[in-house]
Design a protein around this motif. Structure first.
Motif, short mmCIF file in Angstrom:
data_model
loop_
_atom_site.label_atom_id
_atom_site.label_comp_id
_atom_site.label_asym_id
_atom_site.label_seq_id
_atom_site.Cartn_x
_atom_site.Cartn_y
_atom_site.Cartn_z
N LEU A 9 0.83 -1.20 0.00
CA LEU A 9 0.00 0.00 0.00
C LEU A 9 0.87 1.26 0.00
N SER A 10 1.93 1.23 0.79
CA SER A 10 2.85 2.37 0.82
C SER A 10 3.60 2.50 -0.51
N LEU A 11 3.87 1.36 -1.13
CA LEU A 11 4.60 1.35 -2.39
C LEU A 11 3.82 2.08 -3.49
N VAL A 12 2.49 1.92 -3.49
CA VAL A 12 1.66 2.58 -4.50
C VAL A 12 1.82 4.10 -4.38
N THR A 13 1.72 4.62 -3.17
CA THR A 13 1.88 6.07 -2.96
C THR A 13 3.29 6.53 -3.34
N TYR A 14 4.28 5.74 -2.96
CA TYR A 14 5.68 6.09 -3.23
C TYR A 14 5.93 6.18 -4.74
N LEU A 15 5.44 5.20 -5.49
CA LEU A 15 5.69 5.17 -6.93
C LEU A 15 4.93 6.26 -7.66
N ARG A 16 3.73 6.61 -7.15
CA ARG A 16 2.96 7.68 -7.79
C ARG A 16 3.72 9.00 -7.74
N GLU A 17 4.43 9.22 -6.67
CA GLU A 17 5.16 10.48 -6.51
C GLU A 17 6.55 10.44 -7.14
N ARG A 18 6.98 9.26 -7.63
CA ARG A 18 8.35 9.13 -8.17
C ARG A 18 8.32 8.33 -9.47
N PRO A 19 7.79 8.90 -10.55
CA PRO A 19 7.77 8.16 -11.83
C PRO A 19 9.18 7.81 -12.30
N GLY A 20 9.34 6.57 -12.77
CA GLY A 20 10.64 6.12 -13.24
C GLY A 20 11.65 5.88 -12.15
N ALA A 21 11.17 5.61 -10.93
CA ALA A 21 12.08 5.39 -9.81
C ALA A 21 12.98 4.18 -10.08
N ARG A 22 14.20 4.25 -9.61
CA ARG A 22 15.15 3.15 -9.80
C ARG A 22 14.84 2.02 -8.83
N VAL A 23 14.94 0.80 -9.33
CA VAL A 23 14.64 -0.39 -8.53
C VAL A 23 15.49 -0.42 -7.27
N GLU A 24 16.79 -0.18 -7.41
CA GLU A 24 17.67 -0.27 -6.24
C GLU A 24 17.33 0.80 -5.20
#
Length: 334
Positions: free
Chosen positions: A19-34
């Motif tokens: 659930l936290s990951l969804v919010t995190y990714l929405r705010e950081r498009p193209g985030a690096r996997v590492e």
């Protein structure tokens, strides 16, 4: 990607993280996997496993907008964040399903009290928002089968890092055994299993939850040795190179064995059968396979296993002949 030493994983903590990951990714498009893995304190393998699940989540129980999230191995892309950003509107059947499921989960034994209270608070908010649509849910209830209680106890033991005592049915030996295990994680591969360090065998073992006859959470801390999490995408049974080798010959009616069992080789025989070489940590478990094959197959090696299978077949045949003779005697006596 290189794996990291195993750490206990439980379903509730994974849900929170996703659930936290969804919010995190929405705010950081193209985030690096590492970078994302480091931010959440997990391995890259664990993160990719979460990303494999997220595309099956969305805003409708009826297959509406799903999260279009993928990764090229280096970066993570969310292609439709705006499509799923609309406020959620539950239809009557969706509200009913959600409320019934939430109340059922809240009754599970082994659920942490803080999680139970959080779930009940969320349920109350959904009831208020659903209005009249929530009325039908009050007339419905769900009772979990025994596996649900086992799941809850295992999940709690993983969360609290405590050892488990179980009575477990092994179909290969047709027996119940008692053992203490240090649970590592819950996995679902057709059925639900707990992967654990078994203190009886001093090795990593996998136990199917619906075969656990009895379970207790012990006071002893769970302390599995550091082992690497296995990739189960190819199935639960993945023989190791050091496992004993077994050779089985099957006739045309037993060719299914090569499709069902992971094997090193399957060579054609003149009669249309196969000579199959496979590996297993427990060769004795293949005696049941030999009995099932009957005339369609036999164990060739190792010799002691072949002898054991022949003895088991003779004993089974003798038992059957004894039953038939008893029935015949009763008929004549009648």
């Amino acid at each position: 990607m290189a794996g990291k030493p195993v750490r206990p994983v439980n379903a509730i903590d994974q849900t929170r993280r996703m659930l936290s990951l969804v919010t995190y990714l929405r705010e950081r498009p193209g985030a690096r996997v590492e970078d994302v893995a480091r931010a959440f304190g997990i391995s890259e393998d664990e993160l990719v496993s979460d990303l494999d699940v997220l595309p099956m989540c969305g805003t409708s129980f009826r297959g509406g907008d799903l999260l279009d999230i993928d990764t090229d191995g280096e970066r993570i892309w969310w292609h439709n964040p705006d499509d799923v950003a609309e406020p959620l509107r539950l239809a009557a059947d969706e509200a009913t399903a959600l409320l019934v499921a939430a109340r059922a989960v809240a009754t599970l034994p082994g659920l942490r009290e803080s999680d139970r209270q959080a779930l009940l608070r969320a349920t109350a908010k959904v009831e208020t928002a659903a209005g009249e649509a929530a009325g039908a849910s009050a007339r419905l209830s769900v009772t979990f089968e025994a596996e649900g209680g086992v799941f809850a106890d295992v999940d709690r033991a993983i969360s609290e890092r405590r050892r488990l005592w179980i009575r477990y049915y092994s179909p290969a030996r047709d027996e119940l055994t008692e053992r203490e295990i240090d649970p590592i994680r819950l996995v679902s591969v057709g059925h639900t299993y707990v992967e654990a360090w078994c203190r009886r065998s001093e090795a990593r073992r996998t136990f199917r939850l619906d075969r656990v006859a009895e379970i207790r959470i012990l006071d002893e801390p769970s302390a599995p040795p550091e082992v690497e999490l296995r990739d189960l995408s190819e199935g639960l049974v993945q023989p190791a190179a050091e496992d004993p080798e077994v050779v089985v010959e099957v006739g045309p009616g037993g060719r299914w064995v090569a499709e069902y069992y992971p094997h090193d080789s399957a060579d054609e025989l003149p009669d249309g059968g196969l000579r199959i070489t496979l590996r297993t940590p427990d060769p004795a478990s293949l005696r049941r396979l030999a009995l099932r094959l009957g005339r369609d197959g036999r164990i060739v090696s190792p010799p002691e296993l072949a002898d054991s299978a022949r003895h088991a077949a003779r004993d089974a045949l003798a038992a059957y002949d004894g039953v038939e003779a008893h029935r015949a005697h009763e008929v004549r006596g009648g």
